[in-house]
Design a protein around this motif. Structure first.
Motif, PDB file in Angstrom:
ATOM      1  N   TYR A 122      65.796 -32.161 -30.446  1.00 24.66           N
ATOM      2  CA  TYR A 122      66.393 -31.544 -31.638  1.00 24.66           C
ATOM      3  C   TYR A 122      67.815 -31.072 -31.353  1.00 24.66           C
ATOM      4  N   GLU A 147      68.789 -20.288 -24.812  1.00 25.56           N
ATOM      5  CA  GLU A 147      68.884 -21.665 -25.318  1.00 25.56           C
ATOM      6  C   GLU A 147      68.526 -22.581 -24.161  1.00 25.56           C
ATOM      7  N   LEU A 148      67.613 -23.529 -24.434  1.00 26.06           N
ATOM      8  CA  LEU A 148      67.086 -24.365 -23.358  1.00 26.06           C
ATOM      9  C   LEU A 148      67.814 -25.701 -23.215  1.00 26.06           C
ATOM     10  N   HIS A 149      68.332 -26.225 -24.307  1.00 24.01           N
ATOM     11  CA  HIS A 149      68.964 -27.554 -24.271  1.00 24.01           C
ATOM     12  C   HIS A 149      70.266 -27.476 -23.460  1.00 24.01           C
ATOM     13  N   GLY A 196      76.822 -20.332 -36.128  1.00 24.11           N
ATOM     14  CA  GLY A 196      75.399 -20.248 -35.778  1.00 24.11           C
ATOM     15  C   GLY A 196      74.973 -18.790 -35.673  1.00 24.11           C
ATOM     16  N   SER A 197      73.671 -18.601 -35.460  1.00 21.13           N
ATOM     17  CA  SER A 197      73.129 -17.238 -35.452  1.00 21.13           C
ATOM     18  C   SER A 197      73.784 -16.308 -34.415  1.00 21.13           C
ATOM     19  N   HIS A 256      70.376 -17.090 -42.555  1.00 20.93           N
ATOM     20  CA  HIS A 256      71.543 -16.315 -42.115  1.00 20.93           C
ATOM     21  C   HIS A 256      71.897 -15.198 -43.087  1.00 20.93           C
ATOM     22  N   LEU A 313      63.347 -32.124 -25.279  1.00 23.27           N
ATOM     23  CA  LEU A 313      64.168 -31.410 -26.264  1.00 23.27           C
ATOM     24  C   LEU A 313      65.084 -32.433 -26.918  1.00 23.27           C
ATOM     25  N   TYR A 353      66.366 -18.514 -29.840  1.00 20.68           N
ATOM     26  CA  TYR A 353      66.645 -19.952 -30.020  1.00 20.68           C
ATOM     27  C   TYR A 353      68.069 -20.042 -30.569  1.00 20.68           C
ATOM     28  N   ALA A 354      69.038 -19.878 -29.696  1.00 21.56           N
ATOM     29  CA  ALA A 354      70.403 -19.577 -30.148  1.00 21.56           C
ATOM     30  C   ALA A 354      71.164 -20.790 -30.672  1.00 21.56           C
ATOM     31  N   GLY A 355      70.873 -21.983 -30.136  1.00 27.75           N
ATOM     32  CA  GLY A 355      71.700 -23.142 -30.495  1.00 27.75           C
ATOM     33  C   GLY A 355      73.070 -23.041 -29.834  1.00 27.75           C
ATOM     34  N   ASP A 398      63.858 -18.724 -34.087  1.00 34.90           N
ATOM     35  CA  ASP A 398      64.246 -19.865 -34.935  1.00 34.90           C
ATOM     36  C   ASP A 398      63.972 -21.171 -34.192  1.00 34.90           C
ATOM     37  N   ARG A 418      67.106 -20.530 -20.738  1.00 34.02           N
ATOM     38  CA  ARG A 418      65.697 -20.388 -20.376  1.00 34.02           C
ATOM     39  C   ARG A 418      64.803 -20.553 -21.594  1.00 34.02           C
ATOM     40  N   ASP A 419      63.532 -20.713 -21.302  1.00 37.38           N
ATOM     41  CA  ASP A 419      62.535 -20.960 -22.342  1.00 37.38           C
ATOM     42  C   ASP A 419      62.260 -19.689 -23.157  1.00 37.38           C
ATOM     43  N   ALA A 420      62.307 -19.839 -24.462  1.00 37.27           N
ATOM     44  CA  ALA A 420      62.146 -18.682 -25.344  1.00 37.27           C
ATOM     45  C   ALA A 420      60.761 -18.052 -25.213  1.00 37.27           C
ATOM     46  N   SER A 424      62.676 -25.028 -33.177  1.00 39.79           N
ATOM     47  CA  SER A 424      62.885 -26.312 -33.856  1.00 39.79           C
ATOM     48  C   SER A 424      61.553 -26.976 -34.207  1.00 39.79           C
TER      49      SER A 424
HETATM   50  C1  LIG Z   1      66.970 -24.385 -35.141  1.00 37.49           C
HETATM   51  S1  LIG Z   1      67.911 -24.449 -33.693  1.00 37.49           S
HETATM   52  C2  LIG Z   1      68.652 -22.883 -33.588  1.00 37.49           C
HETATM   53  C3  LIG Z   1      69.730 -22.577 -34.576  1.00 37.49           C
HETATM   54  C4  LIG Z   1      70.316 -21.195 -34.426  1.00 37.49           C
HETATM   55  N1  LIG Z   1      69.282 -20.180 -34.326  1.00 37.49           N
HETATM   56  C5  LIG Z   1      71.197 -20.866 -35.606  1.00 37.49           C
HETATM   57  O1  LIG Z   1      70.689 -20.294 -36.587  1.00 37.49           O
HETATM   58  O2  LIG Z   1      72.391 -21.141 -35.542  1.00 37.49           O
HETATM   59  C6  LIG Z   1      66.708 -24.312 -32.432  1.00 37.49           C
HETATM   60  C7  LIG Z   1      67.283 -24.290 -31.034  1.00 37.49           C
HETATM   61  O3  LIG Z   1      66.248 -23.925 -30.130  1.00 37.49           O
HETATM   62  C8  LIG Z   1      66.400 -24.680 -28.930  1.00 37.49           C
HETATM   63  N2  LIG Z   1      65.074 -24.681 -28.306  1.00 37.49           N
HETATM   64  C9  LIG Z   1      63.998 -25.462 -28.586  1.00 37.49           C
HETATM   65  N3  LIG Z   1      62.935 -25.098 -27.839  1.00 37.49           N
HETATM   66  C10 LIG Z   1      63.339 -24.043 -27.090  1.00 37.49           C
HETATM   67  C11 LIG Z   1      62.687 -23.193 -26.145  1.00 37.49           C
HETATM   68  N4  LIG Z   1      61.391 -23.375 -25.815  1.00 37.49           N
HETATM   69  N5  LIG Z   1      63.390 -22.186 -25.597  1.00 37.49           N
HETATM   70  C12 LIG Z   1      64.703 -21.980 -25.920  1.00 37.49           C
HETATM   71  N6  LIG Z   1      65.380 -22.767 -26.792  1.00 37.49           N
HETATM   72  C13 LIG Z   1      64.699 -23.780 -27.372  1.00 37.49           C
HETATM   73  C14 LIG Z   1      66.892 -26.024 -29.400  1.00 37.49           C
HETATM   74  O4  LIG Z   1      67.574 -26.683 -28.353  1.00 37.49           O
HETATM   75  C15 LIG Z   1      67.800 -25.629 -30.566  1.00 37.49           C
HETATM   76  O5  LIG Z   1      69.141 -25.483 -30.135  1.00 37.49           O
END
Ligand SMILES: C[S@@+](CC[C@H](N)C(=O)[O-])C[C@H]1O[C@@H](n2cnc3c(N)ncnc32)[C@H](O)[C@@H]1O
Length: 284
Positions: A4, A120-122, A101-102, A19, A2, A42-44, A171, A149-151, A173
């Motif tokens: 991004y 959110e995984l990161h 963020g979202s 948004h 990860l 994918y919350a960020g 959402d 956890r993994d989305a 990456s």
């Molecule tokens: C584009 S960003 C999200 C931005 C957020 N949705 C917003 O609009 O503010 C994508 C996020 O997904 C996370 N991510 C990537 N792969 C993932 C996975 N398999 N499961 C959960 N989160 C993941 C990344 O760490 C990153 O923070």
């Protein structure tokens, strides 16, 4: 793997596109009283510092949210503007210090009835998100749940939600080429479990149009209507030239709302207006 981090891109044209649509969907769902589920897979990190080294390095907010700041904002954008202003209290007019963020936008635009679940995984992004929401999650029976956890797993394990009325925000990456086919697969499973939910899926417009196959697979299994909205900001060349959204089970008012916002969105495009799909936003 990860690598991004959304801090490099927060407030760019794609965030504005995604948004705004998020707030329009939530405003529609709120028309009917009662609780709503919002699953942000994918919350960020939830909130971004526009003066950070990451933001300064790319300057993407300057060609995104900062470009529309001086424009007249139609009333349809009130929820989006309120969410933006909620993280910029005390900041001088005409400028911004932070971008929501979202998860924050969903809380803000969804109102008191929203039950928000974020994945959110990161590790770093998750810990910042957890800190941001601590005042809410530390209360008894909070209406926000955060999961590191993994989305793709969560889309199977957490659907259908309770209550069943609501929205899933997808959402990713797209760091790996396989993410497109993995998303089509996970959404196919998700739709079997929760066919009545509204799904908001973001994808980048890249020169090789790698999103097209993913969208074809998803449309083939979507139980009802889908709406596609694309914001094209530059000619296709190197890198991302636009932002795409697929909405499954869209509010019936959404296409018309987006059409009415076309000239507002066109401010984000470097292409001349009047070129139809090439010059800004289109929905179909
Ligand atoms: C584009 S960003 C999200 C931005 C957020 N949705 C917003 O609009 O503010 C994508 C996020 O997904 C996370 N991510 C990537 N792969 C993932 C996975 N398999 N499961 C959960 N989160 C993941 C990344 O760490 C990153 O923070």
């Amino acid at each position: 793997m990860l690598s991004y981090q959304h801090g490099y891109h927060a407030g760019n044209f794609a965030d504005v596109h995604k948004h705004v649509v998020l707030t329009l969907i939530l405003a529609y769902l709120r028309r009917k009283p009662g609780p709503l589920s919002v699953l942000d897979f994918y919350a960020g990190r939830g909130r971004y510092d526009l003066h950070s080294a990451q933001a300064a390095k790319t300057g993407e907010a300057a060609t995104g949210i900062m470009r529309v700041l001086d424009q007249p904002w139609p009333a349809l954008l009130d929820d989006y503007r309120d969410a933006l202003m909620s993280v910029n209290k005390g900041v001088a007019k005409g400028t911004l210090a932070r971008y929501p963020g979202s998860p924050l936008i969903a809380r803000h635009a969804g109102g008191d009835e929203v039950r928000l679940t974020c994945c959110e995984l990161h590790p770093m992004e998750f810990s910042v998100l957890a800190e941001l929401f601590r005042p809410i999650t530390s209360k008894p029976r909070p209406r926000v749940q955060l999961h590191r956890r993994d989305a793709f797993d969560a889309m199977i394990a957490m659907l259908p939600p309770t209550p069943r009325r609501g929205l899933a925000i997808l959402d990713p990456s797209y760091e790996l080429r396989d993410d497109y086919s993995a998303m089509a697969k996970a959404l196919t499973q998700a739709l079997k479990r929760w066919s009545t939910g509204v799904y908001l899926l973001w994808y980048p417009l890249l020169p090789d149009a790698r999103h097209e196959r993913m969208l074809r697979s998803i449309r083939a299994v979507a139980p009802g209507d889908t709406l596609q909205s694309e914001l094209v900001v530059r000619k296709s060349g190197a890198g991302m030239h636009g932002s795409g959204l697929l909405v499954i089970n869209p509010p019936y008012v959404l296409a018309e709302q987006l059409a009415s916002l076309e000239s507002w969105f066109a401010t984000l495009s470097d292409l001349p207006t009047g070129q139809g799909a090439a010059g800004g936003l289109f929905a179909r």
